[in-house]
Design an enzyme around this catalytic site. Sequence first.
Site, PDB file in Angstrom:
ATOM      1  N   ASP A 174      -8.100 -39.311  52.470  1.00 45.47           N
ATOM      2  CA  ASP A 174      -9.050 -40.354  52.873  1.00 45.47           C
ATOM      3  C   ASP A 174      -8.305 -41.431  53.672  1.00 45.47           C
ATOM      4  O   ASP A 174      -7.407 -42.068  53.137  1.00 45.47           O
ATOM      5  CB  ASP A 174      -9.611 -40.912  51.547  1.00 45.47           C
ATOM      6  N   ASP A 235     -19.736 -44.098  53.444  1.00 48.88           N
ATOM      7  CA  ASP A 235     -20.070 -43.668  52.085  1.00 48.88           C
ATOM      8  C   ASP A 235     -21.574 -43.622  51.807  1.00 48.88           C
ATOM      9  O   ASP A 235     -22.348 -44.455  52.272  1.00 48.88           O
ATOM     10  CB  ASP A 235     -19.438 -44.612  51.069  1.00 48.88           C
TER      11      ASP A 235
HETATM   12  C1  GLA Z   1     -13.699 -44.069  50.193  1.00 53.81           C
HETATM   13  C2  GLA Z   1     -14.341 -42.696  50.139  1.00 53.81           C
HETATM   14  C3  GLA Z   1     -15.038 -42.508  48.797  1.00 53.81           C
HETATM   15  C4  GLA Z   1     -14.036 -42.683  47.677  1.00 53.81           C
HETATM   16  C5  GLA Z   1     -13.371 -44.046  47.796  1.00 53.81           C
HETATM   17  C6  GLA Z   1     -12.226 -44.194  46.816  1.00 53.81           C
HETATM   18  O1  GLA Z   1     -14.647 -45.094  50.191  1.00 53.81           O
HETATM   19  O2  GLA Z   1     -15.246 -42.524  51.166  1.00 53.81           O
HETATM   20  O3  GLA Z   1     -15.643 -41.241  48.731  1.00 53.81           O
HETATM   21  O4  GLA Z   1     -13.079 -41.663  47.756  1.00 53.81           O
HETATM   22  O5  GLA Z   1     -12.832 -44.239  49.095  1.00 53.81           O
HETATM   23  O6  GLA Z   1     -11.639 -45.448  46.891  1.00 53.81           O
END
Ligand code: GLA
Length: 426
Positions: A174, A235
Amino acid sequence: MATAVLTGRLLLVAVLLLVLAGAAAAVPQGPDDSPAAMGRDGLAATPPMGWNSWNAFGCDIDEAKIRGVADALVASGMRDAGYRYLVVDDCWFDPRRGPDGQLRAAPDRFPGGIPALVRYVHERGLRFGIYLSPATRTCAQYAGDYPGATGSRGHEVQDAGTIAAWGADYLKYDWCSPSGDLGDLVAGFRLMRDALRATGRPIVYSINANSHQDANPGETHDWSGLANLSRTTQDITAAWHTGLRGAGCLGISDIIEVNAALAARAGPGHWNDPDMLEIGVPGTEGLPGLTPAEARTHLGMWAMMAAPLIAGNDVRSMDAATRDLLTNRDVIAVDQDRLGRQGRRIRGTDVQVWVRPLVEGVAVAVYNRGDATADMAATTAEVGLPPARGYLVRDAWSGRQWTSTGALTAAVGAHDTALLVVRPLP
Ligand code: GLA
């Protein structure tokens, strides 16, 4: 004489070709970023299915919870329905690397260590996934919600080796940083793709290029040669609609609109990831969560879009309706169809008709984005089926079946989705 000249010329051409071929072989080959190369090892031949800790627990995770989830995935029938990957998201690690630079589990949260947890998960017929970031901080660290800066930048080979030695089967990687241009992102994600391959362990590679990147590179750039699944939006949250796109969480109807345009990128080994499921997850920050109709649309449209199905709810305490929806075998069969084609919208704005070609027949969704019940009529010709003496139509929600000579009709409530699997009769 003429023959001698011709033979001489042919010889010259042959020598030239040989020289050219030699020169081409000497030119170093660039990285193979083709989607075909991504699918070659057979990993993620169908969209991965599993569970991830983030939507239910956020940063608040520990060993007991994860073991409880592993048990619940088995006891609830989720594992047997296909939810195989149990993925531990952000906040599992010690905020400081070891003296040799090695990642370690947070000792207070995972006192038994990750290898023991992986064994627990494997012993239950599940696969284990874990979370890292290509930047210097994970998203929770960047947001100040978790201490340290244990990102994998400069540690890619070491970290790939560590998680492979622990027995991981899946990595969520990520970006989590506002810095870096597209070239940096591509290079960073490529480094880990290659480091994972070099471990020799089959590890599904799931990336998110969007986090803290307001321009949404996960949507605007095609990552299908770099990862097995790549996030297309910011998200998700347990809501129908937030209207946000680059600067906040999206509702499921917002995500469908973005993901619809990216169908050409998806195929065996490389899937668009419209984010993890919010079915059974309560709404947060004043948002109401999903109604039963919206939850059906969520699963049904994710299946139409050949999306990874990564449950995000607390499976230890889910109610029967949530379990029955998540384990609907007809809908899962659409998602997991081995032809591996993402469905496309063929018409509509408020009431949309979508088609996904299957190994046998097609799946047709009538997705009602609007606020009133709608009647829809389509034909088997319109959804791409060949002429036949008749068609077998199966409603994926109820399992009801009937035959049709070509007309497909459905009444669909507001925010609901009708999902029909249609096959020509032999
Ligand atoms: C990002 C990702 C989420 C999750 C968070 C964890 O926002 O998109 O899916 O993994 O980080 O901190």
